[in-house]
Design a protein around this motif. Structure first.
Motif, PDB file in Angstrom:
ATOM      1  N   LYS A  38       1.014  -1.197   0.017  1.00 16.95           N
ATOM      2  CA  LYS A  38      -0.228   0.007   0.033  1.00 16.95           C
ATOM      3  C   LYS A  38       1.059   1.256   0.047  1.00 16.95           C
ATOM      4  O   LYS A  38       1.585   1.447   0.815  1.00 16.95           O
ATOM      5  CB  LYS A  38      -0.925   0.146   1.153  1.00 16.95           C
ATOM      6  CG  LYS A  38      -2.028   1.241   1.520  1.00 16.95           C
ATOM      7  CD  LYS A  38      -2.809   0.846   2.418  1.00 16.95           C
ATOM      8  CE  LYS A  38      -3.985   1.764   2.490  1.00 16.95           C
ATOM      9  NZ  LYS A  38      -4.657   1.760   3.638  1.00 16.95           N
ATOM     10  N   GLY A  44       0.904  -0.133  -5.042  1.00 12.90           N
ATOM     11  CA  GLY A  44      -0.358  -1.018  -4.287  1.00 12.90           C
ATOM     12  C   GLY A  44      -0.850  -2.110  -5.023  1.00 12.90           C
ATOM     13  O   GLY A  44      -0.731  -1.987  -6.398  1.00 12.90           O
ATOM     14  N   ALA A  45      -1.123  -3.223  -4.473  1.00 14.18           N
ATOM     15  CA  ALA A  45      -1.656  -4.436  -5.288  1.00 14.18           C
ATOM     16  C   ALA A  45      -2.835  -5.032  -4.648  1.00 14.18           C
ATOM     17  O   ALA A  45      -2.772  -4.976  -3.149  1.00 14.18           O
ATOM     18  CB  ALA A  45      -0.666  -5.385  -5.730  1.00 14.18           C
ATOM     19  N   GLY A  46      -3.311  -5.971  -5.081  1.00 17.70           N
ATOM     20  CA  GLY A  46      -4.415  -6.875  -4.763  1.00 17.70           C
ATOM     21  C   GLY A  46      -4.980  -7.643  -5.634  1.00 17.70           C
ATOM     22  O   GLY A  46      -5.570  -8.668  -5.126  1.00 17.70           O
ATOM     23  N   HIS A  47      -5.117  -7.244  -7.005  1.00 16.64           N
ATOM     24  CA  HIS A  47      -5.143  -7.955  -7.956  1.00 16.64           C
ATOM     25  C   HIS A  47      -4.047  -8.567  -8.845  1.00 16.64           C
ATOM     26  O   HIS A  47      -3.048  -7.991  -8.528  1.00 16.64           O
ATOM     27  CB  HIS A  47      -6.160  -7.319  -8.954  1.00 16.64           C
ATOM     28  CG  HIS A  47      -7.342  -7.058  -8.506  1.00 16.64           C
ATOM     29  ND1 HIS A  47      -8.438  -6.465  -9.411  1.00 16.64           N
ATOM     30  CD2 HIS A  47      -8.293  -7.182  -7.343  1.00 16.64           C
ATOM     31  CE1 HIS A  47      -9.623  -6.306  -8.662  1.00 16.64           C
ATOM     32  NE2 HIS A  47      -9.277  -6.628  -7.322  1.00 16.64           N
ATOM     33  N   THR A  61     -15.068  -8.442  -7.282  1.00 18.77           N
ATOM     34  CA  THR A  61     -13.754  -7.400  -7.468  1.00 18.77           C
ATOM     35  C   THR A  61     -12.994  -7.785  -8.743  1.00 18.77           C
ATOM     36  O   THR A  61     -12.411  -7.041  -9.344  1.00 18.77           O
ATOM     37  CB  THR A  61     -12.882  -7.248  -6.369  1.00 18.77           C
ATOM     38  OG1 THR A  61     -11.823  -6.495  -6.362  1.00 18.77           O
ATOM     39  CG2 THR A  61     -12.537  -8.651  -5.891  1.00 18.77           C
ATOM     40  N   THR A  81      -9.095  -3.156  -2.046  1.00 18.96           N
ATOM     41  CA  THR A  81      -8.767  -3.848  -3.386  1.00 18.96           C
ATOM     42  C   THR A  81      -9.705  -4.984  -3.672  1.00 18.96           C
ATOM     43  O   THR A  81      -9.771  -5.465  -4.886  1.00 18.96           O
ATOM     44  CB  THR A  81      -7.288  -4.330  -3.333  1.00 18.96           C
ATOM     45  OG1 THR A  81      -7.096  -5.456  -2.134  1.00 18.96           O
ATOM     46  CG2 THR A  81      -6.311  -3.086  -3.213  1.00 18.96           C
ATOM     47  N   HIS A  82     -10.244  -5.473  -2.778  1.00 20.19           N
ATOM     48  CA  HIS A  82     -11.114  -6.938  -2.713  1.00 20.19           C
ATOM     49  C   HIS A  82     -12.921  -6.566  -2.605  1.00 20.19           C
ATOM     50  O   HIS A  82     -13.586  -7.329  -2.610  1.00 20.19           O
ATOM     51  CB  HIS A  82     -10.893  -7.748  -1.986  1.00 20.19           C
ATOM     52  CG  HIS A  82      -9.375  -8.513  -2.282  1.00 20.19           C
ATOM     53  ND1 HIS A  82      -8.448  -8.015  -2.558  1.00 20.19           N
ATOM     54  CD2 HIS A  82      -9.335  -9.976  -2.352  1.00 20.19           C
ATOM     55  CE1 HIS A  82      -7.308  -9.044  -2.857  1.00 20.19           C
ATOM     56  NE2 HIS A  82      -8.065 -10.137  -2.983  1.00 20.19           N
TER      57      HIS A  82
END
Length: 641
Positions: A111, A121-124, A398, A434-435
């Motif tokens: 983040k 940042g990432a989440g996917h 998402t 992110t989700h």
């Protein structure tokens, strides 16, 4: 399975406050640091729960990258971020690591706002190479200096975006590092031709004989490895497998190398950093859950876990309540498929999370896991529908965003009967913004011909599976949340709902509440509290955001002074469609007071789901307050006070 015995001391780790502290450590001390870092990661996640296995698989790689590169000047971009906990410990956040995924604590993913050591940042999945290439080109154009390193897992290489980035990077030819973390497993076992290709790269070639690096760019290897690599390369001439794919894309390919052997990683990274002039791909082979028996032997290699006993790995048992929405969906879909052999299931690398694993066990020929490839999943489903099948495309809200162009162009425009089972609708808790499944109502209900449903409880979900199975005249979607149902009685078999028709839940007067989705249980709590004040709202369950139940909405509007809609979605969704209908019908001209309760126009930080809905003002007390406000009771009571 042996019990885990963590080191009694963390002498080296205690000396590391920031990555710069690694520069003064010897290679022997770095090996000890990796052992201590693994133990600290296990200890922390045992307290918080979270993504364990991925981080354990990259402990040595994390140490090596921070020891060799100059972060944060050099940017390390972790794909998805499941594996970033050891990175967070080494980058000044050890004192907060036991707040992971808790309200006000550290995020479970990288983040930017949290640390300068999280450059992206990432989440996917599958975004790291594109982002790293952006950093590399910014450097070339006079922006932030330093190297860019993308760490991408093998599962993420099943997404088209990764190849788009590799293709562009190879064409541009600028200095860039991509670490392919090949652990034979992302969340579920990997699928597809790419997984088979990566397996062939290292099967039968022991690392110590340098066959693993023989096909790489010999000039980029440490001096101690070069002669052996040249000999091995001569021996292996004519073998078609190897780094050919990546080399054809313009990368210098090195690997496979043992991602748990710092004696390989450290000299290799040091030499490559010193000598590379263009894009380099280093293929490391790791073990997800490495060093912790309970994770290594788990079916998902400890991908996601609740709190657990650090010695035995036994997770704390949650109190048994109602079955989960996901399990209800899976059972209902299997029931429908047992009577209709045209029903097929599609998931994008989430068979467990979507419930399609159970479907696959019962109907293996009719189940398809396409890998982390939502765009392909949607168009594949469209092709199946055009071919006469009844595809159920089960994807988290998402992640469905990633296939939106295909939803529009390949499904909606052609009016194909693809069924979208949208799991994780609404706010999802510890995984954070992110989700969050906040946008699917808005991005699907604006499409012509789409039917959009939301289940108010688990019984309604069963009916909506049956409704989707019977709907052959165009695309249809139904959404449901993460977690347990509310405990209602379940029907033996789902009934087909009339399209575009809601249901009355409780008759009242003065104000009507029209709920879409699982906030209905909170609405009924609010109604009970309001009854004590002599206010009894009418309550209805919309069931459909598209098509709207025109008759029900206009009746509620004409028979009440005020109408409130409520949904677990962003502005622009169900409430906006209701407002459009009321405006078109001139209802506002007659003085109706209208309010729409939606998620706030901001990204809601991770926390327990109830707390997230509390801050979003969508729980029973806030619904009660909204009714009092719209009825003028709050103002009257305030004036009296």
């Amino acid at each position: 399975m042996t019990d885990f015995h963590p080191p009694s001391e963390t002498q080296i780790l205690d000396r590391v406050k920031l990555p710069s502290d690694l520069k003064s450590l010897s290679d022997r001390e770095l090996n000890q640091l990796a052992r201590e870092l693994r133990a600290e990661t296990i200890s922390a996640v045992s307290v918080t729960g979270g993504h364990l296995g991925a981080g354990l698989g990259v402990v040595e790689l994390t140490v090596a990258l921070h020891a060799v590169f100059d972060t944060p000047r050099d940017k390390i971009i972790w794909d998805v971020g499941h594996q970033c906990y050891p990175h967070k410990i080494l980058t000044g956040r050890r004192d907060r690591i036991r707040t992971l995924r808790m309200g006000g604590g550290l995020a479970g993913f990288t983040k930017r706002a949290e640390s300068p050591y999280d450059p992206f940042g990432a989440g996917h999945s599958s975004t790291s190479i594109s982002a790293a290439l952006g950093f590399a080109m910014a450097r070339e154009l006079g922006g932030d200096p330093g190297d860019a390193v993308a760490v991408i897992g093998d599962g993420a290489m099943s997404a088209g975006m990764a190849y788009e980035a590799l293709n562009n990077a190879g064409d541009l030819g600028k200095r860039l590092f991509v670490i392919l973390n090949d652990n034979e497993m992302s969340i579920a076992p990997p699928v597809g031709a790419m997984s088979s290709y990566l397996t062939r790269l290292y099967t039968g070639g022991p690392f110590q004989e340098l066959k693993s690096v023989a096909k790489g760019a010999v000039g980029l290897l440490p001096e101690s490895m070069q002669e052996g690599a040249r000999r091995a390369k001569e021996m292996l001439k004519g073998i078609t497998v190897g780094g050919t794919l990546f080399e054809e894309l313009g990368f210098s390919y090195i690997g496979p190398v043992d991602g748990h052997d710092l004696d390989q990683l450290l000299p290799l990274l040091r030499t490559v950093k010193a000598r590379a002039t263009g894009p380099v791909l280093i293929h490391t082979v790791t073990t997800k859950g490495k060093g912790y028996g309970p994770a290594e032997t788990a079916a998902d290699k400890g991908h996601a876990t609740g709190k657990f006993d650090v010695v035995t790995g036994v997770q704390a048992k949650a109190k048994a309540n109602a079955p989960s929405y996901t399990s209800i969906f899976a059972k209902a879909l299997i029931d429908e498929a047992s009577r209709d052999d045209r029903i097929v299931g599609i998931t994008a690398a989430m068979p467990d999370g979507t419930g399609l694993k159970q479907f696959a066990e019962r109907f293996p020929r009719r189940s398809f896991d396409v890998g982390i490839a939502e765009q392909h999943a949607v168009t594949f489903a469209a092709g199946l529908a055009a071919g006469g099948m009844k595809p159920f495309c089960a994807i988290y809200s998402t992640f469905l965003q990633r296939g939106y162009d295909q939803v529009v162009h390949d499904v909606a425009v052609q009016n194909l009967p693809v069924r979208f089972a949208i799991d994780r609708a609404g706010l999802v808790g510890q995984d954070g913004p992110t989700h969050a499944g906040a946008y699917d109502i808005a991005y699907l209900a604006n499409l012509p011909g789409f039917v959009v449903m939301a289940a108010a409880d688990e019984a309604e979900l069963i009916h909506m599976v049956a409704t989707a199975a019977a709907h052959d005249t165009g695309p249809i979607a139904f959404r449901f949340p993460r977690g347990e149902g509310v405990g209602v009685d379940l029907p033996e078999r789902g009934e087909v709902l009339p399209i575009g028709k809601g249901r009355m839940i409780a008759e009242g007067r003065g104000v009507a509440i029209l709920s879409f989705g699982t906030r209905l249980s909170e609405v009924m709590k609010a109604r009970e509290a309001l009854s004590a004040r002599g206010i009894q709202p009418t309550v209805a369950d919309a069931r459909f955001a598209k098509p709207l139940d025109r008759d029900l909405i206009l009746r509620l509007a004409s028979e009440h002074e005020a109408l409130i809609t409520i949904e677990e979605g962003a502005v622009g969704g169900f409430g906006s469609h209701v407002a459009q209908l009321l405006a078109d019908e001139g209802v506002f001209d007659h003085g109706l007071r209208f309010r729409s309760m939606v998620l706030p126009d901001r990204f809601v930080d991770h926390d327990a789901p109830f707390a997230m809905y509390d801050t979003s003002a969508l729980n029973a007390p806030q619904i009660e307050a909204k009714v009092l406000e719209v009825m003028g009771v709050a103002q009257i009571e305030g004036a009296r006070a």
